[in-house]
Design a protein around this motif. Structure first.
Motif, short mmCIF file in Angstrom:
data_model
loop_
_atom_site.label_atom_id
_atom_site.label_comp_id
_atom_site.label_asym_id
_atom_site.label_seq_id
_atom_site.Cartn_x
_atom_site.Cartn_y
_atom_site.Cartn_z
N GLU A 51 76.26 100.39 -4.11
CA GLU A 51 77.47 99.58 -4.11
C GLU A 51 77.02 98.12 -4.14
O GLU A 51 76.43 97.65 -3.16
CB GLU A 51 78.20 99.89 -2.81
CG GLU A 51 79.58 99.39 -2.71
CD GLU A 51 80.26 99.96 -1.44
OE1 GLU A 51 81.33 99.46 -1.13
OE2 GLU A 51 79.69 100.85 -0.77
N GLU A 52 77.27 97.42 -5.25
CA GLU A 52 76.70 96.08 -5.38
C GLU A 52 77.48 95.04 -4.59
O GLU A 52 78.69 94.91 -4.72
CB GLU A 52 76.60 95.65 -6.85
CG GLU A 52 75.76 94.38 -6.98
CD GLU A 52 75.51 93.94 -8.40
OE1 GLU A 52 76.00 94.60 -9.33
OE2 GLU A 52 74.82 92.91 -8.59
N ARG A 63 75.97 105.39 3.17
CA ARG A 63 76.38 104.24 2.37
C ARG A 63 75.12 103.55 1.85
O ARG A 63 74.13 103.47 2.57
CB ARG A 63 77.17 103.22 3.19
CG ARG A 63 78.53 103.69 3.62
CD ARG A 63 79.52 103.76 2.46
NE ARG A 63 80.81 104.22 2.96
CZ ARG A 63 81.75 104.76 2.19
NH1 ARG A 63 81.56 104.91 0.90
NH2 ARG A 63 82.89 105.14 2.71
N ARG A 108 84.95 105.73 -2.14
CA ARG A 108 83.49 105.61 -2.23
C ARG A 108 82.96 104.28 -1.72
O ARG A 108 81.76 104.04 -1.73
CB ARG A 108 83.05 105.76 -3.70
CG ARG A 108 83.49 107.02 -4.38
CD ARG A 108 82.48 108.12 -4.13
NE ARG A 108 82.92 109.36 -4.77
CZ ARG A 108 82.69 109.68 -6.04
NH1 ARG A 108 81.99 108.88 -6.80
NH2 ARG A 108 83.12 110.81 -6.55
N MET A 109 83.88 103.38 -1.37
CA MET A 109 83.45 102.03 -1.03
C MET A 109 83.21 101.84 0.46
O MET A 109 84.00 102.30 1.29
CB MET A 109 84.51 101.01 -1.47
CG MET A 109 84.71 101.00 -2.97
SD MET A 109 85.93 99.77 -3.45
CE MET A 109 85.05 98.28 -2.99
N GLY A 110 82.13 101.16 0.79
CA GLY A 110 81.88 100.83 2.18
C GLY A 110 82.86 99.78 2.66
O GLY A 110 83.53 99.95 3.68
N ALA A 111 83.00 98.70 1.90
CA ALA A 111 83.89 97.60 2.28
C ALA A 111 85.34 97.97 2.01
O ALA A 111 85.63 98.63 1.02
CB ALA A 111 83.52 96.36 1.48
N ARG A 112 86.22 97.56 2.88
CA ARG A 112 87.64 97.86 2.68
C ARG A 112 88.50 96.86 3.42
O ARG A 112 88.02 96.15 4.29
CB ARG A 112 87.94 99.29 3.14
CG ARG A 112 87.60 99.49 4.59
CD ARG A 112 87.59 100.96 5.00
NE ARG A 112 86.86 101.08 6.24
CZ ARG A 112 86.11 102.12 6.57
NH1 ARG A 112 85.98 103.14 5.76
NH2 ARG A 112 85.47 102.14 7.72
N GLU A 166 91.20 95.17 5.98
CA GLU A 166 91.42 95.34 7.41
C GLU A 166 92.90 95.17 7.72
O GLU A 166 93.61 94.47 7.01
CB GLU A 166 90.66 94.25 8.19
CG GLU A 166 89.18 94.21 7.96
CD GLU A 166 88.46 95.33 8.68
OE1 GLU A 166 89.04 95.89 9.65
OE2 GLU A 166 87.33 95.65 8.28
N ARG A 191 82.47 88.38 3.74
CA ARG A 191 82.23 88.36 5.17
C ARG A 191 81.48 87.08 5.50
O ARG A 191 80.56 86.70 4.76
CB ARG A 191 81.38 89.55 5.62
CG ARG A 191 82.18 90.82 5.81
CD ARG A 191 83.23 90.66 6.90
NE ARG A 191 84.06 91.82 7.10
CZ ARG A 191 85.20 92.06 6.45
NH1 ARG A 191 85.64 91.24 5.52
NH2 ARG A 191 85.92 93.14 6.72
N LEU A 213 81.30 90.85 -0.90
CA LEU A 213 81.44 92.30 -0.98
C LEU A 213 81.85 92.67 -2.41
O LEU A 213 82.10 91.77 -3.22
CB LEU A 213 82.46 92.75 0.07
CG LEU A 213 82.04 92.41 1.51
CD1 LEU A 213 83.20 92.64 2.49
CD2 LEU A 213 80.81 93.21 1.93
N PRO A 214 81.91 93.97 -2.76
CA PRO A 214 82.14 94.32 -4.17
C PRO A 214 83.33 93.62 -4.83
O PRO A 214 83.20 93.12 -5.96
CB PRO A 214 82.35 95.84 -4.10
CG PRO A 214 81.46 96.26 -2.97
CD PRO A 214 81.60 95.16 -1.94
#
Lengths: 412, 412
Positions: A67-68, A129, B5-9, B11, B33, B43-44
């Motif tokens: 995940e870039e 992740r 599939r994404m780590g970042a999301r 809030e 962040r 982040l993506p």
């Protein structure tokens, strides 16, 4: 791209201060300029090669679930103090602001990625992740004399993985290893995987991806019959002439190699340092196992030049060449323009040496720059509609119809 | 991209320490962040916006003859001492290596580009040249509380131009100005050009590109009837209510604005400092006139969020949105997958919220993230083959056939 429009261009003479082939050829051919030892400007040709390497890496990292993101280079001292790196990492550049705050320049990003992902990874459902980024890094090297192979400022892809347990790291390591070998193979490199110590990052073992080249800094022992390879500087369990401990078929051979990638099993060092706890499926809070996966992008570009050159210049592997085609015209500007536009319309990247200079210089510059194919448009092309085609690594050109040449590239 | 599939999301809550709208929304929606004040991880979603802004800038700089290179961030002190910047530029970060060498972190690149281009520009035939790069810069700010609008580490496009004489700079400035206005217009911004002082860079005048926004730091006076605009903090020849000195039609109005770009007429300051001499067409050696052209990329991203948002979240202009389409499915995963794949096949960038969560959260996250179009696949879609389509800035959705929606995007 038309060379007449470019500021940067090849030089007749190699730089006097160059101690390595990559430094000499990349400067002379107009790919880079040294600002100081270990710090370089990338000119248009050089930037194109970097972007091509990045593209291959990005595609393969995305393909395995990477995940870039993009993490910063200026780090507050606090995060490096938390892991002990502030005192133990000797190559860490440190600085102080006007307001008396201490910073480090990122030499690696465990200290940033761990607290960042801690916010998002809360339970086993969020694992694994694999965030990664392509970013410049800094190392306060005592010496930096290997051209772009060991920079004080260098471009790297680093991926970090977070796992529920060791088994999941081991599973993913095999996937990452295959992706790495694919990356290097797409760049024309035959990389060997060796085991080495974990260094600053880990008490555990690490894996290095090595390319055999005299310009390397690592002594390895490898087997011709299987993939066995060991870093002898780090792990001295083996010696030259031993039977291969893996396949038993051949005797171990010594070589010098350059590291182009590495993987560290970080264990729980960083998840513990940043108190990153995750609920497992029983509701227990555990520290994730982390891995770190690097590929030196500027370094790999240097290694490729060390591997692929002759006494005339660089011989770029086609997937990372700045251009696929180097077009030269011998006083046939109109015909060359027609071919230039045709190639571009077909999606073939072409450098056209349209400068009003001696054609001998054009030929020697083409060899120096090292694009895979050299095309020459001469008077003969006007009557026959054929052009002279030469692969960079071959001595003899052949006459070919333009369309046939384009088709041969497409089916390549 | 699939959100599952994404780590970042996104809030639920905005960050407590955010003092500006761009900081608040970009963190809450999962674009960035903060690592420390003025230093951010992208982040993506955030990285996609940066890349979109970069692409627009790159296209317009290439179109006016710009030549993309990449200059380093770690600079030897010597080059900054040559121009006096080592002592006069108060925001310059300085550091010392283990081997007692002094370095600066690049806050601008005149000190690198001038000696680099000196090698290549030897006569009037080599002029003008316009190298540019897109690179991170560093500023040792006393305070950095404006989110990504004023970073200690920030991404910038800077172009440098080299000219035989002042007339050629003036000619090219008009070309660059048009290109800049085109860049901002493609990003959905109406930028005004103001005159200001040259600051650290030049004793001459500079030009600033300003966007009207309450989040700005600059006081301007502008005319509604023509393009006149002046920075009142810097040049106080004008006051509120004066007749426009350019067109005479309207009275000057005050506003607060944010600088997103600037141009400095550098004169011969840097060509003299680095003794860069070029032969003119009479064979006389002259010092070229230089110009410098900046666009703050991370800053512009922040300004766009300040300009385009409502109380639900960000409203991205379509050319720089992280995705064109935000796809939500209400328990119709198979149908959504079909539409997801169809949109991708048509080259439309789509974010699919395929998470197994409350649909109300999906709706509020879509508003927060701010992609131009929200598509909802519900049970109704199964029988009618229609989807609910809503533009981010509108309140009411409409039902539409998928193909019609795709065609409307294509003709947009």
């Amino acid at each position: 791209m038309k060379m007449s429009r470019m500021g940067a261009r090849p030089e007749k003479m190699a730089p006097k201060d160059a101690e390595t082939i990559n430094h000499k050829l990349l400067v002379q051919a107009g790919f880079v300029r040294q600002l100081m030892a270990g710090v370089y400007t990338y000119l248009p040709f050089g930037l194109r090669v970097l972007r091509n390497i990045e593209k291959i890496i990005r595609e393969e990292m995305d393909a395995i679930g990477g995940e870039e993101i993009l993490m910063p280079m200026l780090h507050p001292a606090e995060i490096w103090k938390k892991t002990g790196g502030w005192d133990s990492v000797d190559i860490l550049f440190k600085l102080t602001s006007r307001t008396d705050r201490d910073y480090a320049l990122g030499s690696s990003q465990e200290e940033v990625v761990t607290p960042t992902m801690k916010e998002f990874i809360r339970s086993y459902r969020d694992l694994p992740r694999m965030p990664y980024h392509i970013q410049w890094k800094f190392r306060d090297e005592l010496r930096s004399k290997s051209g772009i192979m060991r920079g004080r400022e260098f471009l790297m892809k680093d991926m970090y993985s977070f796992h529920l347990d060791q088994a999941d790291f081991d599973r993913f390591y095999e996937i990452a290893k295959s992706a790495y070998l694919k990356v290097f193979s797409r760049m024309g490199l035959d990389a060997k995987v060796t085991e080495a110590s974990g260094g600053d990052f880990s008490e555990k073992i690490s894996y290095e991806f090595e390319v055999l080249t005299d310009a390397g800094e690592v002594n390895i022992l490898y087997c011709d019959s299987c993939e066995f390879c060991a870093n002898v500087d780090d792990l001295s369990n083996y010696k030259e002439g031993d039977k291969c401990p893996k396949c038993g078929k051949s005797k171990l051979k010594p070589s010098v190699a350059a590291e182009v990638g590495n993987v560290f099993d970080l264990g729980q060092k960083y998840s513990k340092a940043f108190d990153m706890k995750v609920a497992n499926d029983k509701g227990e809070m555990i520290y994730p196992i982390m891995g770190c996966y690097g590929i030196g992008i500027t370094r790999t570009m240097g290694v490729i030049v060390e591997k692929f050159h002759d006494d005339k210049g660089i011989i770029w592997p086609k997937n990372i060449a700045p251009f696929m085609v180097h077009l030269i015209d011998i006083k046939q500007n109109d015909k060359a323009l027609e071919i230039y536009q045709l190639l571009q319309a077909k999606g073939i990247e072409v450098l056209w040496d349209d400068r009003d200079i001696n054609v001998g210089v054009k030929f020697s510059d083409a060899d120096l720059i090292g694009c895979p194919w050299r095309l020459v448009v001469s008077e003969k092309s006007m009557s026959t509609n054929e052009i002279e085609v030469k692969a960079r690594q071959n001595d003899e050109p052949e006459m070919m119809n333009v369309e046939s040449f384009i088709n041969s590239l497409k089916s390549d």
